[in-house]
Design a protein around this motif. Structure first.
Motif, PDB file in Angstrom:
ATOM      1  N   MET A  23      -3.696  -4.428  -1.043  1.00  0.00           N
ATOM      2  CA  MET A  23      -4.186  -5.760  -0.657  1.00  0.00           C
ATOM      3  C   MET A  23      -4.663  -5.756   0.800  1.00  0.00           C
ATOM      4  SD  MET A  23      -2.068  -9.281  -1.152  1.00  0.00           S
ATOM      5  CE  MET A  23      -2.917 -10.792  -1.562  1.00  0.00           C
ATOM      6  N   GLU A  48       3.341  -0.862 -13.109  1.00  0.00           N
ATOM      7  CA  GLU A  48       2.222   0.055 -12.846  1.00  0.00           C
ATOM      8  C   GLU A  48       2.064   0.979 -14.050  1.00  0.00           C
ATOM      9  OE1 GLU A  48      -0.163   0.467 -10.230  1.00  0.00           O
ATOM     10  OE2 GLU A  48      -0.856   1.874 -11.747  1.00  0.00           O
ATOM     11  N   ALA A  77       0.680  -3.386 -18.302  1.00  0.00           N
ATOM     12  CA  ALA A  77       1.209  -4.763 -18.232  1.00  0.00           C
ATOM     13  C   ALA A  77       0.930  -5.543 -19.521  1.00  0.00           C
ATOM     14  CB  ALA A  77       0.606  -5.483 -17.038  1.00  0.00           C
ATOM     15  N   ASP A 110      -2.343  -8.463  -9.438  1.00  0.00           N
ATOM     16  CA  ASP A 110      -3.209  -7.606  -8.621  1.00  0.00           C
ATOM     17  C   ASP A 110      -3.476  -6.296  -9.376  1.00  0.00           C
ATOM     18  OD1 ASP A 110      -4.678  -6.730  -6.454  1.00  0.00           O
ATOM     19  OD2 ASP A 110      -2.946  -6.055  -5.307  1.00  0.00           O
TER      20      ASP A 110
HETATM   21  C1  SAM Z   1      -5.200  -3.245  -6.496  1.00  0.00           C
HETATM   22  S1  SAM Z   1      -4.032  -2.083  -7.003  1.00  0.00           S
HETATM   23  C2  SAM Z   1      -2.500  -2.834  -6.594  1.00  0.00           C
HETATM   24  C3  SAM Z   1      -2.259  -2.879  -5.121  1.00  0.00           C
HETATM   25  C4  SAM Z   1      -0.870  -3.342  -4.712  1.00  0.00           C
HETATM   26  N1  SAM Z   1      -0.552  -4.626  -5.289  1.00  0.00           N
HETATM   27  C5  SAM Z   1      -0.815  -3.458  -3.204  1.00  0.00           C
HETATM   28  O1  SAM Z   1      -1.433  -4.409  -2.662  1.00  0.00           O
HETATM   29  O2  SAM Z   1      -0.160  -2.617  -2.576  1.00  0.00           O
HETATM   30  C6  SAM Z   1      -4.068  -2.296  -8.736  1.00  0.00           C
HETATM   31  C7  SAM Z   1      -3.104  -1.398  -9.504  1.00  0.00           C
HETATM   32  O3  SAM Z   1      -2.927  -1.956 -10.789  1.00  0.00           O
HETATM   33  C8  SAM Z   1      -2.820  -0.915 -11.723  1.00  0.00           C
HETATM   34  N2  SAM Z   1      -3.192  -1.488 -13.025  1.00  0.00           N
HETATM   35  C9  SAM Z   1      -4.413  -1.893 -13.437  1.00  0.00           C
HETATM   36  N3  SAM Z   1      -4.348  -2.431 -14.659  1.00  0.00           N
HETATM   37  C10 SAM Z   1      -3.048  -2.343 -15.036  1.00  0.00           C
HETATM   38  C11 SAM Z   1      -2.353  -2.706 -16.225  1.00  0.00           C
HETATM   39  N4  SAM Z   1      -2.992  -3.250 -17.266  1.00  0.00           N
HETATM   40  N5  SAM Z   1      -1.023  -2.483 -16.268  1.00  0.00           N
HETATM   41  C12 SAM Z   1      -0.368  -1.913 -15.220  1.00  0.00           C
HETATM   42  N6  SAM Z   1      -0.979  -1.547 -14.081  1.00  0.00           N
HETATM   43  C13 SAM Z   1      -2.299  -1.756 -13.995  1.00  0.00           C
HETATM   44  C14 SAM Z   1      -3.779   0.153 -11.222  1.00  0.00           C
HETATM   45  O4  SAM Z   1      -3.421   1.432 -11.734  1.00  0.00           O
HETATM   46  C15 SAM Z   1      -3.623   0.018  -9.710  1.00  0.00           C
HETATM   47  O5  SAM Z   1      -2.696   0.963  -9.210  1.00  0.00           O
END
Ligand code: SAM
Length: 216
Positions: free
Chosen positions: A36, A83, A112, A131
């Protein structure tokens, strides 16, 4: 979102993070992990402090940066974070284990869209932070808002997607489709009968949604 000068001014006033956070920020920057944005996370942390959130669900851990920032800002809170990417799970586990706040964090490994049962065992949540994959925001919101307390709030990142949501023409098809989905989500969210929402132009655009109470 603000003009560059003001943006740099505000970021320049934000105090330095500790060594572990600085290392994580550097790792994310070097390895293109989308954590973020600074002004976005500072805004979210302040809202969580005011709200005094005690149980937070995060969809999208990446390397654990925001989860650890929330844990540090709210030492009485528990954070459940999801994750699906195996390499990032591994990195998140390593970073989290090095923090004195590791006991506050539960990492759920998997998609998720598929781990609702595991998450529901930790419910309810007074804050939910979305996110993860931007094209799935509506689904994440629909699945997990069920586990939000009456007084809870949902924070969704990237709702302005680098300003692209307001661009009339987008050349790349993949980005155009993604922007369309985010736009659809934003309209759906802002018209949701059960939530009051506002979009803040900080970081990459942060939506704050609060469940509506009974109206007199
Ligand atoms: C923008 S990053 C998260 C950043 C974190 N929140 C931070 O600010 O430190 C998005 C993450 O969500 C994971 N992701 C995307 N779709 C997902 C899903 N359906 N289920 C679980 N994880 C997911 C991706 O692998 C990625 O690592």
């Amino acid at each position: 979102m603000l003009n560059e000068k003001l943006h740099s001014y505000i970021e320049g006033l934000i105090s330095e993070r500790n060594l572990l956070f600085t290392e994580m920020e550097n790792y994310a920057s070097v390895h293109n992990v989308p954590i973020m944005e600074l002004s976005g996370i500072e805004t979210m942390l302040q809202l969580l402090r005011i709200h005094d959130s005690k149980k937070i669900l995060e969809v999208g851990t990446a390397i654990g940066y925001s989860a650890l920032r929330m844990a540090e800002a709210l030492p009485n809170a528990q954070i459940v974070t999801i994750e699906r990417d195996v390499d990032r799970i591994h990195l998140a586990e390593q970073f989290i284990s090095r923090s004195e706040h590791s006991h506050q964090i539960t990492l759920i490994k998997g998609d998720a869209l598929e781990v609702e049962d595991a998450v529901s065992g930790h419910a309810s949540f007074d804050a939910i932070f979305i996110d993860a994959a931007k094209g799935q925001y509506k689904k994440f919101f629909e699945i997990y808002s069920k586990y939000l307390t009456n007084n809870g709030m949902i924070i969704t990142d990237n709702v302005l997607f680098k300003g692209l949501v307001a661009e009339p023409v987008i050349e790349t098809k993949r980005i155009r489709n993604l922007v369309k989905k985010i736009n659809e989500f934003n309209h759906w969210l802002m018209n949701h009968p059960d939530f009051d929402s506002v979009i803040l132009p900080v970081g990459d655009g942060v939506a704050i949604s609060k469940r509506r109470g009974d109206r007199i």
